[in-house]
Scaffold this motif. Structure first.
Motif, PDB file in Angstrom:
ATOM      1  N   LEU A  76       0.834  -1.208   0.000  1.00  0.00           N
ATOM      2  CA  LEU A  76       0.000   0.000   0.000  1.00  0.00           C
ATOM      3  C   LEU A  76       0.869   1.259   0.000  1.00  0.00           C
ATOM      4  O   LEU A  76       0.608   2.222  -0.739  1.00  0.00           O
ATOM      5  CB  LEU A  76      -0.914   0.005   1.219  1.00  0.00           C
ATOM      6  CG  LEU A  76      -2.121  -0.930   1.196  1.00  0.00           C
ATOM      7  CD1 LEU A  76      -2.757  -1.004   2.582  1.00  0.00           C
ATOM      8  CD2 LEU A  76      -3.151  -0.472   0.164  1.00  0.00           C
ATOM      9  N   ALA A  77       1.901   1.276   0.828  1.00  0.00           N
ATOM     10  CA  ALA A  77       2.762   2.458   0.927  1.00  0.00           C
ATOM     11  C   ALA A  77       3.523   2.705  -0.375  1.00  0.00           C
ATOM     12  O   ALA A  77       3.626   3.849  -0.838  1.00  0.00           O
ATOM     13  CB  ALA A  77       3.736   2.291   2.094  1.00  0.00           C
ATOM     14  N   VAL A  78       4.045   1.647  -0.967  1.00  0.00           N
ATOM     15  CA  VAL A  78       4.762   1.792  -2.249  1.00  0.00           C
ATOM     16  C   VAL A  78       3.815   2.302  -3.335  1.00  0.00           C
ATOM     17  O   VAL A  78       4.172   3.158  -4.140  1.00  0.00           O
ATOM     18  CB  VAL A  78       5.391   0.446  -2.655  1.00  0.00           C
ATOM     19  CG1 VAL A  78       5.940   0.516  -4.080  1.00  0.00           C
ATOM     20  CG2 VAL A  78       6.507   0.081  -1.687  1.00  0.00           C
ATOM     21  N   GLY A  79       2.599   1.782  -3.348  1.00  0.00           N
ATOM     22  CA  GLY A  79       1.628   2.218  -4.351  1.00  0.00           C
ATOM     23  C   GLY A  79       1.308   3.691  -4.239  1.00  0.00           C
ATOM     24  O   GLY A  79       1.219   4.402  -5.262  1.00  0.00           O
ATOM     25  N   GLY A  80       1.143   4.197  -3.023  1.00  0.00           N
ATOM     26  CA  GLY A  80       0.881   5.624  -2.854  1.00  0.00           C
ATOM     27  C   GLY A  80       2.032   6.473  -3.357  1.00  0.00           C
ATOM     28  O   GLY A  80       1.819   7.505  -4.014  1.00  0.00           O
ATOM     29  N   SER A 176       0.012   7.120   1.351  1.00  0.00           N
ATOM     30  CA  SER A 176       1.174   6.280   1.595  1.00  0.00           C
ATOM     31  C   SER A 176       1.606   6.355   3.060  1.00  0.00           C
ATOM     32  O   SER A 176       1.944   5.331   3.681  1.00  0.00           O
ATOM     33  CB  SER A 176       2.326   6.709   0.680  1.00  0.00           C
ATOM     34  OG  SER A 176       3.459   5.889   0.857  1.00  0.00           O
ATOM     35  N   ALA A 177       1.578   7.555   3.628  1.00  0.00           N
ATOM     36  CA  ALA A 177       1.949   7.725   5.031  1.00  0.00           C
ATOM     37  C   ALA A 177       0.966   7.010   5.957  1.00  0.00           C
ATOM     38  O   ALA A 177       1.373   6.386   6.946  1.00  0.00           O
ATOM     39  CB  ALA A 177       2.013   9.216   5.364  1.00  0.00           C
ATOM     40  N   VAL A 178      -0.327   7.090   5.647  1.00  0.00           N
ATOM     41  CA  VAL A 178      -1.333   6.396   6.457  1.00  0.00           C
ATOM     42  C   VAL A 178      -1.086   4.891   6.424  1.00  0.00           C
ATOM     43  O   VAL A 178      -1.149   4.204   7.461  1.00  0.00           O
ATOM     44  CB  VAL A 178      -2.754   6.728   5.955  1.00  0.00           C
ATOM     45  CG1 VAL A 178      -3.792   5.815   6.610  1.00  0.00           C
ATOM     46  CG2 VAL A 178      -3.095   8.181   6.235  1.00  0.00           C
ATOM     47  N   ALA A 179      -0.794   4.362   5.241  1.00  0.00           N
ATOM     48  CA  ALA A 179      -0.545   2.919   5.115  1.00  0.00           C
ATOM     49  C   ALA A 179       0.638   2.489   5.975  1.00  0.00           C
ATOM     50  O   ALA A 179       0.576   1.479   6.686  1.00  0.00           O
ATOM     51  CB  ALA A 179      -0.295   2.563   3.652  1.00  0.00           C
TER      52      ALA A 179
END
Length: 399
Positions: A76-80, A176-179
């Motif tokens: 998820l973070a990489v995707g953001g 991305s930060a939330v993930a």
């Protein structure tokens, strides 16, 4: 997993998807117009939209495999982050070709976020509560996409057509930060000698999934909805509203955003129906209603009719948002949430490739009226096919 932990993960996933899709929705009023600013035809505008869908189509299954290997949180973070890079490149694109390439990068990031988001929901839900959990998530998703055109239209009107893409980049960074900071890992622990489900060969995944007769049919429903959303709502309708009704981007954005409130209000009740009476009782009428909304856009002589089309579209999306995903998750073989839902997303995202190009060509060759009318008929036909042939995957008459 305790119910409190499931609820906490659901809340943070809703925050993530709300922020991310607010940015996605913000580019809707400007996307077709921005592509046209490079001096290209309607079919080329469709190509710019389809490039995003092509990336989502190609990355969906690898996203599932990545979420099994690296974990849901990391993917998820990489995707953001990747989505943010792609949208910055869109805003700075000096040529149409560069814009199309940047759209592909942004679509790859979106594939990681959207596919993994569904996998997380499948991880934390059970058949008895899946409709309600996914309806909350999808309701927030649809509301954010729907409300996004309002600030996006204002940004485009006051700071230029590239401004919404920069806004989308900012929201992608926040997502991305939330993930990374707030969402725990939901991937089930494995023994050291146990291979991840993502290592199952693609052909073997297809054989397992298509053993259930409803899987391809619900993927077809999602595919046609994606054709309608990207080919009609994102490509043809903004141009039609500008050329036929003389609407500016802020009025187009306001119409698309206002109706999203209706979709959000209907999302949870629809999830209750899905869990109590079954998935099909929601999927079929909602898909037919989507076709009706396109007819309203097609016939709209005034801004009020345009708003009515937005409202009916939002009702359809609000009702059906969770049901197809819940149906697909029901069919997942044990231990293959990532494989099943990433394959479902891949087949659905094929509509993001076909829709903008096919409807753009249809609009160039036969006119926007024919393109919208044919899409409305296609939605209705697929809904009736699903009603006739797809088995129900879950139904209970009590909680």
């Amino acid at each position: 997993m305790r119910e409190s932990a499931r609820t906490r993960i659901l809340v943070w996933m809703c925050v993530l998807i709300a922020v991310n899709q607010l940015g996605f929705g913000s580019i809707v009023p400007a996307l077709a117009l921005y592509a046209r600013s490079f001096g290209v035809a309607q079919s080329a505008i469709g190509l710019a939209i389809a490039a995003y869908g092509l990336a989502r189509f190609l990355i969906a299954v690898p996203a599932g495999q990545l979420s099994d290997r690296l974990g849901r949180r990391t993917t998820l973070a990489v995707g953001g982050g990747l989505s943010a890079i792609g949208n910055v490149l869109c805003a700075l694109a000096p040529t149409y070709a560069a814009f199309v390439g940047a759209r592909f990068v942004a679509g790859a990031g979106a594939a990681l976020v959207l596919t993994t988001g569904l996998i997380v929901l499948a991880d934390i839900s059970t058949p008895t509560n899946r409709g309600r959990m996914m309806s909350v998530y999808q309701g927030v998703f649809i509301f954010a996409v729907g409300i996004g055109p309002l600030p996006g239209g204002l940004l485009a009107s006051h700071w230029g057509l590239a401004a919404p893409f920069l806004a989308y980049a900012v929201t992608s960074v926040v997502a991305s930060a939330v993930a990374w900071l707030a969402i725990p890992e939901t991937r089930a622990p494995r023994h050291a000698d146990e291979p991840p489900s993502g290592d199952v060969p693609f052909r073997a995944q297809i054989r397992l999934l298509t053993a259930h007769p409803g899987f391809l049919l619900v993927s077809l429903i999602a595919f046609v909805n994606a054709v309608a959303r990207t080919g009609a709502l994102f490509n043809i309708i903004p141009i039609l509203a500008r050329d036929r009704l003389a609407l500016d981007t802020d009025r187009i954005g306001f119409g698309l955003a206002l109706a999203s409130v209706v979709g959000l209000a209907l999302a949870y009740p629809a999830g209750v129906l899905v869990d109590r009476y079954g998935r099909k009782v929601v999927i079929v009428p909602a898909t037919i209603t989507s076709g009706l909304s396109l007819v309203l856009f097609l016939l709209a002589p005034t801004y009020a009719w345009f708003l009515a089309g937005c409202a009916v579209w939002s009702v359809a999306m609000g009702i059906s948002g969770a049901a197809p995903s819940a149906y697909a998750a029901d069919t997942a073989p044990a231990g293959m949430n990532a494989a099943a839902l990433s394959t479902y997303r891949m087949l659905a995202d094929l509509g993001y490739v076909v829709g903008p190009i096919a409807l753009g060509l249809a609009a160039d060759l036969a006119g926007a009226d024919v393109a919208l009318g044919a899409t409305a008929l296609l939605l209705t036909a697929v809904a009736l096919l699903f009603a006739r042939l797809a088995p129900e995957t879950y139904r209970t008459l009590r909680f």
